[in-house]
Design a protein around this motif. Structure first.
Motif, PDB file in Angstrom:
ATOM      1  N   GLN A  85       0.707  -1.145  -0.052  1.00  0.00           N
ATOM      2  CA  GLN A  85      -0.133  -0.117  -0.015  1.00  0.00           C
ATOM      3  C   GLN A  85       0.790   1.212   0.091  1.00  0.00           C
ATOM      4  O   GLN A  85       0.723   2.216  -0.909  1.00  0.00           O
ATOM      5  CB  GLN A  85      -1.076   0.109   1.021  1.00  0.00           C
ATOM      6  CG  GLN A  85      -1.931   1.253   1.498  1.00  0.00           C
ATOM      7  CD  GLN A  85      -2.519   1.296   2.533  1.00  0.00           C
ATOM      8  OE1 GLN A  85      -2.306   0.487   3.526  1.00  0.00           O
ATOM      9  NE2 GLN A  85      -3.722   2.015   2.478  1.00  0.00           N
ATOM     10  N   GLU A  88       2.975   1.532  -3.633  1.00  0.00           N
ATOM     11  CA  GLU A  88       2.343   1.640  -4.598  1.00  0.00           C
ATOM     12  C   GLU A  88       1.631   3.204  -4.745  1.00  0.00           C
ATOM     13  O   GLU A  88       0.982   3.425  -5.837  1.00  0.00           O
ATOM     14  CB  GLU A  88       1.552   0.313  -5.127  1.00  0.00           C
ATOM     15  CG  GLU A  88       2.408  -0.734  -5.271  1.00  0.00           C
ATOM     16  CD  GLU A  88       1.579  -1.994  -5.636  1.00  0.00           C
ATOM     17  OE1 GLU A  88       0.409  -1.821  -6.021  1.00  0.00           O
ATOM     18  OE2 GLU A  88       2.079  -2.936  -5.685  1.00  0.00           O
ATOM     19  N   ALA A  89       1.347   3.555  -3.434  1.00  0.00           N
ATOM     20  CA  ALA A  89       0.420   4.825  -3.466  1.00  0.00           C
ATOM     21  C   ALA A  89       1.525   5.932  -3.760  1.00  0.00           C
ATOM     22  O   ALA A  89       1.208   7.116  -4.538  1.00  0.00           O
ATOM     23  CB  ALA A  89       0.099   5.042  -1.819  1.00  0.00           C
ATOM     24  N   ARG A  91       4.934   5.344  -5.682  1.00  0.00           N
ATOM     25  CA  ARG A  91       5.327   4.840  -6.907  1.00  0.00           C
ATOM     26  C   ARG A  91       4.533   4.514  -7.928  1.00  0.00           C
ATOM     27  O   ARG A  91       4.182   3.129  -7.946  1.00  0.00           O
ATOM     28  CB  ARG A  91       6.539   3.982  -6.650  1.00  0.00           C
ATOM     29  CG  ARG A  91       7.644   4.289  -6.126  1.00  0.00           C
ATOM     30  CD  ARG A  91       8.562   5.061  -6.824  1.00  0.00           C
ATOM     31  NE  ARG A  91       9.786   5.939  -6.317  1.00  0.00           N
ATOM     32  CZ  ARG A  91      10.968   6.331  -6.909  1.00  0.00           C
ATOM     33  NH1 ARG A  91      11.003   6.521  -8.156  1.00  0.00           N
ATOM     34  NH2 ARG A  91      11.859   6.798  -6.121  1.00  0.00           N
ATOM     35  N   ARG A  92       3.723   5.496  -8.479  1.00  0.00           N
ATOM     36  CA  ARG A  92       2.542   5.004  -9.300  1.00  0.00           C
ATOM     37  C   ARG A  92       2.964   3.852 -10.679  1.00  0.00           C
ATOM     38  O   ARG A  92       4.248   4.156 -11.243  1.00  0.00           O
ATOM     39  CB  ARG A  92       1.965   6.206 -10.146  1.00  0.00           C
ATOM     40  CG  ARG A  92       0.613   5.916 -11.098  1.00  0.00           C
ATOM     41  CD  ARG A  92       0.322   7.201 -11.514  1.00  0.00           C
ATOM     42  NE  ARG A  92      -0.484   7.949 -10.691  1.00  0.00           N
ATOM     43  CZ  ARG A  92      -1.028   8.898 -10.867  1.00  0.00           C
ATOM     44  NH1 ARG A  92      -1.340   9.503 -11.984  1.00  0.00           N
ATOM     45  NH2 ARG A  92      -1.896   9.480  -9.797  1.00  0.00           N
ATOM     46  N   GLY A  93       2.496   2.847 -10.747  1.00  0.00           N
ATOM     47  CA  GLY A  93       2.769   1.947 -11.631  1.00  0.00           C
ATOM     48  C   GLY A  93       3.699   1.022 -11.099  1.00  0.00           C
ATOM     49  O   GLY A  93       4.016  -0.216 -12.051  1.00  0.00           O
ATOM     50  N   ASN A  95       5.354  -2.340  -8.801  1.00  0.00           N
ATOM     51  CA  ASN A  95       5.059  -3.394  -8.486  1.00  0.00           C
ATOM     52  C   ASN A  95       5.717  -3.622  -7.237  1.00  0.00           C
ATOM     53  O   ASN A  95       6.930  -4.041  -7.215  1.00  0.00           O
ATOM     54  CB  ASN A  95       5.047  -4.419  -9.447  1.00  0.00           C
ATOM     55  CG  ASN A  95       4.660  -5.934  -8.859  1.00  0.00           C
ATOM     56  OD1 ASN A  95       4.942  -6.302  -7.978  1.00  0.00           O
ATOM     57  ND2 ASN A  95       3.443  -6.420  -9.589  1.00  0.00           N
ATOM     58  N   TYR A 129       2.657   8.255   3.303  1.00  0.00           N
ATOM     59  CA  TYR A 129       2.350   6.888   3.370  1.00  0.00           C
ATOM     60  C   TYR A 129       3.585   5.828   4.126  1.00  0.00           C
ATOM     61  O   TYR A 129       3.100   4.827   4.365  1.00  0.00           O
ATOM     62  CB  TYR A 129       2.142   6.616   1.794  1.00  0.00           C
ATOM     63  CG  TYR A 129       0.934   7.250   1.240  1.00  0.00           C
ATOM     64  CD1 TYR A 129      -0.364   6.884   1.379  1.00  0.00           C
ATOM     65  CD2 TYR A 129       1.326   7.931   0.317  1.00  0.00           C
ATOM     66  CE1 TYR A 129      -1.139   7.256   0.902  1.00  0.00           C
ATOM     67  CE2 TYR A 129       0.348   8.851  -0.530  1.00  0.00           C
ATOM     68  CZ  TYR A 129      -1.037   8.304   0.109  1.00  0.00           C
ATOM     69  OH  TYR A 129      -1.931   9.164  -0.588  1.00  0.00           O
ATOM     70  N   LYS A 172      -1.094  15.785  -0.780  1.00  0.00           N
ATOM     71  CA  LYS A 172      -1.354  14.042  -1.175  1.00  0.00           C
ATOM     72  C   LYS A 172      -0.219  13.380  -0.661  1.00  0.00           C
ATOM     73  O   LYS A 172      -0.387  12.298   0.012  1.00  0.00           O
ATOM     74  CB  LYS A 172      -1.535  13.700  -2.813  1.00  0.00           C
ATOM     75  CG  LYS A 172      -1.709  12.345  -2.994  1.00  0.00           C
ATOM     76  CD  LYS A 172      -1.881  12.240  -4.645  1.00  0.00           C
ATOM     77  CE  LYS A 172      -2.068  10.641  -4.932  1.00  0.00           C
ATOM     78  NZ  LYS A 172      -2.223  10.510  -6.282  1.00  0.00           N
TER      79      LYS A 172
END
Length: 269
Positions: A85, A88-89, A91-93, A95, A129, A172
């Protein structure tokens, strides 16, 4: 735009007698370049210490072994969260399972090959995050036997983002509290991160320069568009650019943080 191997070799030939460290990347992912291993080898054979920073998404077992045998001096892994969670919140894209697995695998191969180099640095960009995971990332760094841990502040440079974009991203991603850690050099102030200290000089400009993908030699790594260029390092030799009257004047002014770019710079470490 991506720099080719031929152009890279010309640049290394121009600078090898004047520098000792080469970062083989800038604001990009170096493993996207199909020639990255050959680039590192060429610079290393010129007795230059090389370093790359990667998000590790493309770090296969084959690529890991190639990098470990290339003469690479240091590799920095960007790991900005220790849960799916949190990672990836931010580092968009990305895995999470793939990235953390690739990092573990690289370190295991390095140990199996009994390599002392490259130095492995784990980079952790602090954001809302992952702000509760500082103890965890320190523990993970020890677990994989990383050589260094770099807890990096999340910076929104006015040079890269306009005011409205910074407000949106700040709401954000900025941490919701100050973190009491000696490695963190910024503090939260309303919707901004501000330096705990504000330097009046930039010593780095006297010893560091950046080469863009098109060969332009610029005075600062934050100059993504080549606005402060000494000239083209593919076409001209290093001495003629660095020691030119133009180059000397640029460094004198940048040392005093005279240029608009200098006054918006987020790098105070």
């Amino acid at each position: 735009m991506m720099m080719g191997l031929v152009e890279f070799k010309k640049i290394i030939d121009h600078i090898k007698n004047f520098v000792h460290i080469v970062y083989v990347y800038n604001s990009n992912e170096p493993l996207l370049n199909p020639d990255i291993v050959e680039m590192i080898k060429y610079a290393s054979q010129a007795n230059l210490h090389t370093m790359i920073s990667t998000n590790a998404s493309l770090l296969t077992q084959e690529k890991s072994r190639a990098l470990l045998s290339s003469g690479l001096g240091e590799i920095r892994f960007a790991l900005d969260g220790l849960t799916k969670q949190s990672f990836e919140a931010f580092r968009r894209g990305g895995n999470f399972e793939q990235v953390i697995g690739n990092i573990r695998q690289f370190c295991q191969i390095k140990q199996a090959m009994k390599k002392h180099r490259p130095i492995v640095t784990l980079q952790f960009i602090l954001n809302r995050y992952n702000q509760e995971q500082i103890a965890d990332i320190k523990k993970f760094a020890k677990e994989i036997k990383a050589d260094k841990l770099y807890i990096k502040p999340f910076i929104l440079s006015p040079y890269a983002y306009n005011e409205e974009e910074r407000k949106i991203l700040a709401r954000k991603f900025f941490p919701t509290k100050d973190i009491d850690d000696e490695e963190i050099v910024y503090k939260k102030e309303n919707e901004n991160l501000v330096p705990k200290r504000q330097p009046q000089r930039c010593p780095a400009v006297k010893r560091v320069f950046t080469v863009l993908a098109n060969g332009e030699m610029v005075m600062c790594c934050f100059d993504l568009f080549g606005d402060y260029s000494y000239g083209n390092l593919i076409a001209k030799d290093f001495k003629s650019l660095w020691f030119s009257d133009k180059g000397k004047k640029m460094r004198r002014l940048a040392y005093k943080r005279f240029f608009p770019l200098c006054q918006k710079c987020g790098n105070i470490e």
